[in-house]
Scaffold this motif. Sequence first.
Motif, mmCIF file in Angstrom:
data_model
loop_
_atom_site.group_PDB
_atom_site.id
_atom_site.type_symbol
_atom_site.label_atom_id
_atom_site.label_comp_id
_atom_site.label_asym_id
_atom_site.label_seq_id
_atom_site.Cartn_x
_atom_site.Cartn_y
_atom_site.Cartn_z
ATOM 1 N N GLU A 5 -20.467 -78.604 -21.609
ATOM 2 C CA GLU A 5 -21.765 -79.334 -21.449
ATOM 3 C C GLU A 5 -22.823 -78.134 -20.408
ATOM 4 N N ARG A 6 -21.692 -78.233 -19.687
ATOM 5 C CA ARG A 6 -22.592 -77.426 -17.986
ATOM 6 C C ARG A 6 -22.089 -75.706 -18.050
ATOM 7 N N PHE A 7 -21.052 -75.498 -18.336
ATOM 8 C CA PHE A 7 -20.860 -74.036 -18.281
ATOM 9 C C PHE A 7 -21.111 -73.560 -19.572
ATOM 10 N N ASP A 8 -20.773 -72.104 -19.643
ATOM 11 C CA ASP A 8 -20.730 -71.077 -20.738
ATOM 12 C C ASP A 8 -19.920 -71.221 -21.799
ATOM 13 N N SER A 9 -20.085 -72.413 -22.917
ATOM 14 C CA SER A 9 -18.879 -72.613 -24.383
ATOM 15 C C SER A 9 -17.651 -71.176 -23.752
ATOM 16 N N ARG A 10 -17.719 -70.342 -24.576
ATOM 17 C CA ARG A 10 -17.757 -68.821 -24.496
ATOM 18 C C ARG A 10 -16.574 -68.568 -23.483
ATOM 19 N N LEU A 11 -17.000 -69.340 -22.224
ATOM 20 C CA LEU A 11 -15.954 -68.696 -20.697
ATOM 21 C C LEU A 11 -15.058 -70.268 -20.729
ATOM 22 N N VAL A 12 -15.775 -71.669 -21.703
ATOM 23 C CA VAL A 12 -14.622 -72.440 -21.710
ATOM 24 C C VAL A 12 -13.640 -71.855 -22.559
ATOM 25 N N VAL A 13 -14.218 -71.507 -23.893
ATOM 26 C CA VAL A 13 -12.409 -71.250 -25.005
ATOM 27 C C VAL A 13 -11.850 -70.293 -23.737
ATOM 28 N N PHE A 14 -12.669 -69.131 -23.867
ATOM 29 C CA PHE A 14 -11.555 -67.917 -22.833
ATOM 30 C C PHE A 14 -10.346 -68.825 -21.749
ATOM 31 N N GLY A 15 -11.052 -69.342 -21.024
ATOM 32 C CA GLY A 15 -10.414 -70.135 -20.049
ATOM 33 C C GLY A 15 -9.332 -70.705 -20.710
ATOM 34 N N GLY A 16 -9.576 -71.612 -22.126
ATOM 35 C CA GLY A 16 -8.652 -72.380 -22.587
ATOM 36 C C GLY A 16 -7.627 -72.036 -23.406
ATOM 37 N N SER A 17 -7.766 -70.434 -23.824
ATOM 38 C CA SER A 17 -7.007 -69.886 -24.536
ATOM 39 C C SER A 17 -6.502 -69.397 -23.716
ATOM 40 N N ILE A 18 -6.700 -68.588 -22.599
ATOM 41 C CA ILE A 18 -5.596 -67.923 -21.826
ATOM 42 C C ILE A 18 -4.680 -69.141 -21.289
ATOM 43 N N GLY A 19 -4.971 -70.449 -20.549
ATOM 44 C CA GLY A 19 -4.084 -70.953 -20.828
ATOM 45 C C GLY A 19 -3.134 -71.956 -21.075
ATOM 46 N N ALA A 20 -3.359 -72.130 -22.461
ATOM 47 C CA ALA A 20 -2.752 -72.452 -23.547
ATOM 48 C C ALA A 20 -1.789 -71.224 -23.943
ATOM 49 N N GLY A 21 -2.205 -70.512 -23.765
ATOM 50 C CA GLY A 21 -1.257 -69.654 -24.249
ATOM 51 C C GLY A 21 -0.141 -69.499 -22.942
ATOM 52 N N ALA A 22 -0.661 -69.108 -21.716
ATOM 53 C CA ALA A 22 0.677 -69.641 -20.629
ATOM 54 C C ALA A 22 1.007 -70.152 -20.257
ATOM 55 N N ALA A 23 0.850 -71.786 -21.299
ATOM 56 C CA ALA A 23 1.664 -72.712 -20.929
ATOM 57 C C ALA A 23 2.930 -72.541 -21.873
ATOM 58 N N LEU A 24 2.338 -71.459 -23.457
ATOM 59 C CA LEU A 24 3.668 -71.668 -24.304
ATOM 60 C C LEU A 24 4.557 -70.687 -23.426
ATOM 61 N N LEU A 25 4.191 -69.445 -22.774
ATOM 62 C CA LEU A 25 5.129 -68.454 -22.100
ATOM 63 C C LEU A 25 5.743 -68.749 -21.164
ATOM 64 N N ILE A 26 5.612 -69.614 -20.465
ATOM 65 C CA ILE A 26 6.396 -70.347 -19.511
ATOM 66 C C ILE A 26 7.133 -71.318 -19.976
ATOM 67 N N SER A 27 7.075 -72.354 -21.000
ATOM 68 C CA SER A 27 7.800 -73.148 -21.520
ATOM 69 C C SER A 27 8.817 -71.917 -22.133
ATOM 70 N N SER A 28 8.963 -71.278 -21.990
ATOM 71 C CA SER A 28 9.774 -70.252 -23.179
ATOM 72 C C SER A 28 11.203 -70.485 -22.203
ATOM 73 N N ALA A 29 10.741 -70.102 -21.319
ATOM 74 C CA ALA A 29 11.689 -69.902 -19.552
ATOM 75 C C ALA A 29 12.228 -71.242 -19.704
ATOM 76 N N CYS A 30 12.084 -72.515 -19.984
ATOM 77 C CA CYS A 30 12.826 -73.582 -19.452
ATOM 78 C C CYS A 30 13.607 -74.273 -20.319
ATOM 79 N N THR A 31 14.680 -74.908 -19.594
ATOM 80 C CA THR A 31 16.001 -74.915 -19.780
ATOM 81 C C THR A 31 16.190 -76.732 -20.124
ATOM 82 N N SER A 32 15.143 -77.424 -19.578
ATOM 83 C CA SER A 32 15.461 -78.659 -19.955
ATOM 84 C C SER A 32 14.341 -79.328 -20.617
ATOM 85 N N PRO A 33 14.483 -81.072 -21.441
ATOM 86 C CA PRO A 33 13.082 -81.354 -22.297
ATOM 87 C C PRO A 33 11.828 -81.186 -21.031
ATOM 88 N N VAL A 34 12.429 -82.293 -19.921
ATOM 89 C CA VAL A 34 11.365 -82.621 -19.248
ATOM 90 C C VAL A 34 10.785 -81.629 -19.008
#
Length: 290
Positions: A97-126
């Motif tokens: 609502e308050r910012f450019d929706s294109r930037l919101v999607v772009f930032g969300g994509s970087i963050g969501a992708g990075a979350a999966l990349l970080i999870s690939s190095a995880c060694t515990s369920p938590v």
Amino acid sequence: MSERSLTINESDKYVFEKAVITEDNVPAQDSLHAWIVVFGSFLLLMVTVGTTNSFGVYLQEYQTEFPSTPKSTLTWIGSLQFGGMCFFGVLAGVLVERFDSRLVVFGGSIGAGAALLISSACTSPVALIITQGVLFGAFGSCILIPSISMPSQWMEKYRALATGIAVAGGSIGGLWMSFATRAMNMQLGYHWSLRINGFMVIVAGCAFSPLMRKRVVVPKRDKIIDFGALTNAKFVLLFVSSLFAAGGYYAPYYYMPPYVETVLQRDGWSASISSILNAGSIVGRVVIGL
């Protein structure tokens, strides 16, 4: 900025009554550009919601990797993925609502992708619950909310159909990603599956976020959440029914893939069951918009 007004819904006081066209000479509703926006939403939801819809294949691997961890604990990963998208969708809606929706999607994509990349190095369920679950869900909400809402702004005559096509992207993603994830798990291991999945989300976000331009803007609200809507009986009924519907909808996605392999002893069937469920969902999401 043009001051042409656009009525969204005059019969419901809880929906904004006035919106303003974002730019002069903006493409018309139901135009070719509008369908391109729908296509962008379709592809973004395909890789984002498709990831959550194919989680049952990951669950099968986690049961083998963490045999002492109850299945009920491991399923929190998938539950928090989509649950996080909906919960953090409140904040994502404010950002759109308050910012450019294109930037919101772009930032969300970087963050969501990075979350999966970080999870690939995880060694515990938590750690997986925090990264693949909470973090992916939080950033994924910045993709989910704009991708669902943009088709309704750009379409009028075919609004229901366009929305159905866009959300069907999540089911189509779950359809092919189930088989792809299964194959990658067998050939490369689930760690590399998560990395490849993460890169897919990042690439899709970078490629298609420019299509997520708002056609209209609405006046900024003083309140992030308008609790006055809770006085509307129709809204409350829809809200409560959605809570129960979501619980029943996702349980088969998470429990049936490992069930067919561990209980029914059908090796390699986890991806097939997940794909069958997603295929049925494709039909329902598109047909209901006709």
